[in-house]
Scaffold this motif. Structure first.
Motif, mmCIF file in Angstrom:
data_model
loop_
_atom_site.group_PDB
_atom_site.id
_atom_site.type_symbol
_atom_site.label_atom_id
_atom_site.label_comp_id
_atom_site.label_asym_id
_atom_site.label_seq_id
_atom_site.Cartn_x
_atom_site.Cartn_y
_atom_site.Cartn_z
ATOM 1 N N UNK B 80 0.523 80.273 -49.492
ATOM 2 C CA UNK B 80 -0.453 80.878 -50.403
ATOM 3 C C UNK B 80 -1.502 79.858 -50.836
ATOM 4 N N UNK B 82 -2.476 77.212 -49.081
ATOM 5 C CA UNK B 82 -3.310 76.966 -47.908
ATOM 6 C C UNK B 82 -4.358 78.080 -47.751
ATOM 7 N N UNK B 83 -3.969 79.303 -48.063
ATOM 8 C CA UNK B 83 -4.869 80.448 -47.906
ATOM 9 C C UNK B 83 -5.696 80.681 -49.166
ATOM 10 N N UNK B 84 -5.508 79.809 -50.150
ATOM 11 C CA UNK B 84 -6.179 79.930 -51.447
ATOM 12 C C UNK B 84 -5.957 81.302 -52.076
#
Ligand SMILES: [Zn+2]
Lengths: 197, 92
Positions: B80, B82-84
């Motif tokens: 999460x 990493x995917x902002x």
């Protein structure tokens, strides 16, 4: 086995860049994609790489998703490609072209011990489960990925073919060979458990 | 595996033919006639009966234990991040 089939997502919202909807998608599919990575690659770090790369690519390309296949098949396709790419990076010496005749040959069973009626708590003991995993890792990767998508993740033959860019006939042939190979491996393992008791 | 049990039938389904159809049989993709032939063969061929039962059981065991493996919470949290998408994660 496929705990995600009941999820419904708004393709429109996803394509429009709706962050909350994408977060729901990630929540629903992070475990299946992680599992695929883990069972393809065999270690947690690589599984996490497959997981992150899959959703980074999904995020990047969701705007162009055309629903020719289902959302889940699309995600599995990205994940399977990531996993196969990582595998090749790890073992660059493996030839890409395998013998052409390979797909047509099924090896005849040699294991005829009837272990199917062993109690489930013995079949699925901690050691038994470890052996199930070892057997998967011993499969050639072309068979492994087909088996994982169809029999572990529960995709249909059609969806598996779609995710891997294979014909349905090729999927069926590989699935048969994977299942027979695993049966043979489990047979050797469980036969010992039966006779040693 | 042997094929000598079926001298009473016109078409004798061999062990190898059965093996080639075993996946399709499990998937429910064969005609009633062929299913009938397979059942008849297995009634007279112990090896094929065992192969079939353990083949089915193999699929079942993998199917059943698939849910064992889930993405660990720290792995999900890093994903999460990493995917902002941190603002959207459901803390369990
Ligand atoms: Zn037979």
């Amino acid at each position: 086995m496929n705990e995600t089939t009941q999820h419904e997502f708004s393709i429109e919202a996803l394509r429009a860049g709706d962050r909350a909807e994408f977060a729901r998608l990630v929540e629903a599919y992070s475990s299946p994609i992680y599992r695929l990575g883990l069972k393809m690659l065999g270690d947690q770090q690589n599984a996490e790489d497959v997981l992150q790369n899959t959703f980074l690519k999904a995020l990047q390309h969701i705007g162009n998703f055309e629903a020719r296949s289902s959302l889940s098949t699309w995600l599995y396709r990205i994940a399977a490609n990531e996993a196969l790419m990582l595998l090749r990076k790890k073992r660059p010496e493996v030839p890409i072209d395998e013998p052409a005749s390979e797909d047509d040959e099924i090896s005849l069973p040699t294991q005829f011990t009837d272990w199917a009626d062993m109690p489930e708590n013995e079949l699925l003991s901690v050691e038994g489960r470890r052996h199930l995993n070892d057997a998967i890792h011993a499969l050639p990767e072309k068979l492994r990925v087909v088996f994982l998508l169809r029999d572990i993740e529960g995709l249909s033959i059609r969806e598996t073919a779609d995710a891997l860019n294979l014909t349905e006939t090729a999927v069926k042939t590989r699935l048969l060979r994977a299942r027979l190979n695993l049966r043979e491996q489990l047979g050797h393992y469980y036969a010992e458990r039966i006779t040693s008791e | 595996m042997t094929t000598h049990h079926h001298h009473e039938h016109d078409h004798q389904l061999s062990c190898k033919e059965l093996l080639g159809s075993i996946s399709d049989y499990v998937e429910g993709e064969l005609s009633d006639d062929l299913c009938q032939e397979i059942r008849q063969h297995m009634a007279g061929c112990e090896n094929c009966r065992v192969v079939f039962d353990t083949f089915n059981k193999t699929i079942y065991l993998y199917h059943t234990s698939a849910g064992d493996t889930k993405a660990p919470v720290d792995v999900q949290n890093r994903l999460f991040e990493k995917l902002q998408l941190n603002d959207y994660i459901k803390r369990k």
